[in-house]
Design an enzyme around this catalytic site. Structure first.
Site, PDB file in Angstrom:
ATOM      1  CD  GLU A 157      -2.739  -1.469   2.379  1.00 14.37           C
ATOM      2  OE1 GLU A 157      -3.958  -1.274   2.410  1.00 14.37           O
ATOM      3  OE2 GLU A 157      -2.430  -1.471   3.675  1.00 14.37           O
ATOM      4  CB  CYS A 169       3.405   7.089   3.708  1.00 14.92           C
ATOM      5  SG  CYS A 169       3.693   6.123   4.770  1.00 14.92           S
ATOM      6  CB  CYS A 177       6.145  -3.903  16.176  1.00 14.09           C
ATOM      7  SG  CYS A 177       8.281  -2.737  15.835  1.00 14.09           S
ATOM      8  N   GLY A 211       6.636  -2.343   5.806  1.00 21.90           N
ATOM      9  CA  GLY A 211       8.221  -2.281   5.810  1.00 21.90           C
ATOM     10  C   GLY A 211       8.790  -1.779   6.337  1.00 21.90           C
ATOM     11  CD  GLU A 212      13.522  -1.030   9.546  1.00 14.78           C
ATOM     12  OE1 GLU A 212      12.757  -0.633   9.694  1.00 14.78           O
ATOM     13  OE2 GLU A 212      14.813  -0.372   8.848  1.00 14.78           O
ATOM     14  CB  SER A 237      10.088   3.159  15.140  1.00 11.40           C
ATOM     15  OG  SER A 237       9.954   3.542  13.291  1.00 11.40           O
ATOM     16  CG  LEU A 238      13.772   5.795  21.314  1.00 18.33           C
ATOM     17  CD1 LEU A 238      14.502   4.445  21.180  1.00 18.33           C
ATOM     18  CD2 LEU A 238      14.104   6.064  21.836  1.00 18.33           C
ATOM     19  CG  ASN A 298      -3.867   4.482  13.913  1.00 15.02           C
ATOM     20  OD1 ASN A 298      -4.891   5.382  14.158  1.00 15.02           O
ATOM     21  ND2 ASN A 298      -2.056   5.198  13.032  1.00 15.02           N
ATOM     22  CB  CYS A 301       1.212   5.447  11.636  1.00 15.34           C
ATOM     23  SG  CYS A 301       1.374   6.350  11.544  1.00 15.34           S
TER      24      CYS A 301
HETATM   25  N1  SAH Z   1       9.758  -0.406  10.383  1.00 12.75           N
HETATM   26  C1  SAH Z   1      10.020   1.005  10.197  1.00 12.75           C
HETATM   27  C2  SAH Z   1       8.063   2.047   9.239  1.00 12.75           C
HETATM   28  C3  SAH Z   1       7.054   1.744  10.161  1.00 12.75           C
HETATM   29  S1  SAH Z   1       5.595   2.379  10.036  1.00 12.75           S
HETATM   30  C4  SAH Z   1       9.036   1.746  11.158  1.00 12.75           C
HETATM   31  O1  SAH Z   1       9.692   0.862  11.938  1.00 12.75           O
HETATM   32  O2  SAH Z   1      10.096   2.733  11.112  1.00 12.75           O
HETATM   33  C5  SAH Z   1       5.967   3.618  10.763  1.00 12.75           C
HETATM   34  C6  SAH Z   1       5.710   4.655  11.835  1.00 12.75           C
HETATM   35  O3  SAH Z   1       4.443   3.545  12.224  1.00 12.75           O
HETATM   36  C7  SAH Z   1       6.951   3.834  12.389  1.00 12.75           C
HETATM   37  O4  SAH Z   1       7.229   4.181  13.212  1.00 12.75           O
HETATM   38  C8  SAH Z   1       5.608   2.977  12.833  1.00 12.75           C
HETATM   39  O5  SAH Z   1       6.293   2.489  13.968  1.00 12.75           O
HETATM   40  C9  SAH Z   1       4.530   3.970  13.432  1.00 12.75           C
HETATM   41  N2  SAH Z   1       3.497   2.292  13.294  1.00 12.75           N
HETATM   42  C10 SAH Z   1       3.228   0.789  13.253  1.00 12.75           C
HETATM   43  N3  SAH Z   1       2.179   0.722  13.880  1.00 12.75           N
HETATM   44  C11 SAH Z   1       1.239   1.421  14.657  1.00 12.75           C
HETATM   45  C12 SAH Z   1       0.493   1.773  15.385  1.00 12.75           C
HETATM   46  N4  SAH Z   1      -0.612   0.647  15.188  1.00 12.75           N
HETATM   47  N5  SAH Z   1      -0.317   2.555  15.405  1.00 12.75           N
HETATM   48  C13 SAH Z   1       0.712   4.124  15.091  1.00 12.75           C
HETATM   49  N6  SAH Z   1       1.503   3.755  14.302  1.00 12.75           N
HETATM   50  C14 SAH Z   1       2.632   2.551  14.278  1.00 12.75           C
END
Ligand code: SAH
Length: 410
Positions: free
Chosen positions: A136, A160, A171, A222-223, A279-280, A359, A402
């Site tokens: 997507e 995005c 995660c 994806g990462e 993404s901490l 979310n 996100c």
């Molecule tokens: N793999 C990359 C890109 C991920 S998507 C990364 O981890 O940074 C981008 C952001 O959305 C990341 O910070 C991810 O942790 C966050 N994210 C993933 N699931 C989410 C959710 N359910 N609610 C809010 N943010 C989320």
């Protein structure tokens, strides 16, 4: 030949619908998937012009028996005119158009289902790839007069994009992460998402009049750091001036990572001022081990050190992403610890904390923080001088926000 972003009316196949349902069941059952660092070896997408470097493009046209100058013509159509359908390229003889199409422009993306909200200013497209994998991309336009949901400020657009089909980082709060990794995308499959989004804007198909993509964020599925080579090739083509690329400023590109430390270090040496987002989600290893399993490999201290070194090398302020999860990571004590962990040289001038209201993924035990906890978290950071904003949740109702991108093949 076109990567049509318009509705095809195909909808999802039955096996794709059941894959969605299976994913929801897994999340509901609280089951998690294992961490996967490398994509399985799978068939590669067919060769595409967008995968080639400048030199390879010239070689490729001469191999086809065409004069070398055709290479720049082809690139101009793709990158300047955003025209991926050679049938209308009248500066090429008709026979050559067909040969170029067959040799270099296989259809990589097929729009399965576009979904829009926010008065048409948020558009999510579900794409099917050549092998049936689904990904997507989400286009968000801001500051469109007359559309309140688009927010205020300058008229600008962020795209995005996905870097992998699925994700191996596991995660537990992220829908994509719970679906596991299917495969890496090729540079062409990533760039094709950008060209499709740029074309929609250029053609005035998004409210707000004809426009362009200002920001590109690798925050779809994806990462990106686990697909480093393709990401770098993509960024080189995004930033190369026409006719060799899309001429997008590196400063407008954000690479978001869950924390593959060696790749962060490598990115710092590329001489490209792209923005790094980390993404901490937790300032302490105990919680981060749970929220981001990769933390068991590179911990908070190692990750923040690498992020800071990235700032020192590039002078680009690093974004720290932090999804606020009710009663999990949203306590004031954690905000204070976060401020401590991020302090360098006595201050926080090198970071910007982006709080994302969680979310909730379907059936997940986790949900977004209470308003008052969110406000207290923000206040605690501000009090310590940490630059912080709460991200809007554009695209929520179309599962385009996100972590909601969950499309996956069977
Ligand atoms: N793999 C990359 C890109 C991920 S998507 C990364 O981890 O940074 C981008 C952001 O959305 C990341 O910070 C991810 O942790 C966050 N994210 C993933 N699931 C989410 C959710 N359910 N609610 C809010 N943010 C989320």
């Amino acid at each position: 030949m076109t990567d049509q972003p318009t509705p095809t009316g195909e909808g999802l196949r039955a096996d794709e619908v059941s894959a969605y349902a299976a994913l929801e069941d897994r999340v509901r059952a609280g089951r998690t998937v294992p961490l996967t660092m490398a994509a399985q070896r799978r068939g590669k997408p067919p060769r595409h012009w967008l995968d080639l470097t400048g030199e390879q493009r010239r070689d490729a046209v001469t191999e086809l028996g065409l004069p070398a100058f055709r290479a720049d013509q082809i690139s101009r159509h793709l990158f300047e005119h955003l025209d991926v359908d050679p049938s209308g390229w009248t500066d090429l003889p008709a026979a050559d158009r067909t040969r170029v199409a067959e040799a270099f422009l296989p259809q990589l993306l097929t729009a399965v289902r576009p979904l829009s909200c926010d008065g048409g200013t948020t558009l999510k497209t579900l794409w099917r790839l050549y092998d049936g994998s689904l990904i997507e991309s989400v286009l968000m336009r801001y500051g469109v007069p007359g559309i309140r949901a688009s927010g205020s400020g300058r008229n600008r657009a962020t795209l995005c994009i996905s870097s992998q089909a699925g994700c191996g980082m596991a995660c537990p709060f992220c829908a994509t992460g719970q679906g596991g990794l299917q495969r890496n995308l090729s540079a062409a499959e990533i760039l094709a998402q950008v060209i499709a989004g740029a074309r929609l804007l250029r053609n005035g198909e998004i409210p707000g009049g004809p426009g362009r993509v200002n920001n590109i964020v690798f925050m779809g599925m994806g990462e990106p750091m686990a697909n480093y080579k393709a990401i770098m090739a993509t960024i080189r083509t995004l930033t190369a001036p026409a006719p060799r690329g899309l001429g997008i400023s590196a400063r407008g590109i954000t690479v978001s990572t869950v924390g593959l430390v060696p790749r962060i270090n490598q990115l710092a040496t590329e001489g490209l001022p792209v923005t790094l987002a980390v993404s901490l989600h937790a300032p302490d290893d105990e919680l981060r081990d749970e929220l981001c399993p990769i933390n068991t490999r590179w911990n908070v201290a190692e990750l923040v050190d690498a992020a800071h070194a990235y700032f020192v090398a590039t002078k680009r302020r690093v974004s720290i992403e932090y999804a606020l999860i009710r009663d999990v990571n949203d306590q004031v004590a954690r905000a204070e610890l976060l401020a401590d962990v991020l302090r360098r040289d006595g201050g926080h001038g090198w970071v910007h904390v982006n709080l994302i209201p969680l979310n909730p993924t379907p059936g997940s035990k986790w949900t977004a923080s209470r308003r008052r906890d969110e406000a207290a978290f923000v206040a605690a950071l501000e009090h310590r001088g940490v630059p912080v904003t709460v991200r809007d949740t554009r695209g929520r109702e179309i599962d385009g926000a996100c972590g909601q991108l969950a499309a996956q093949g069977a």
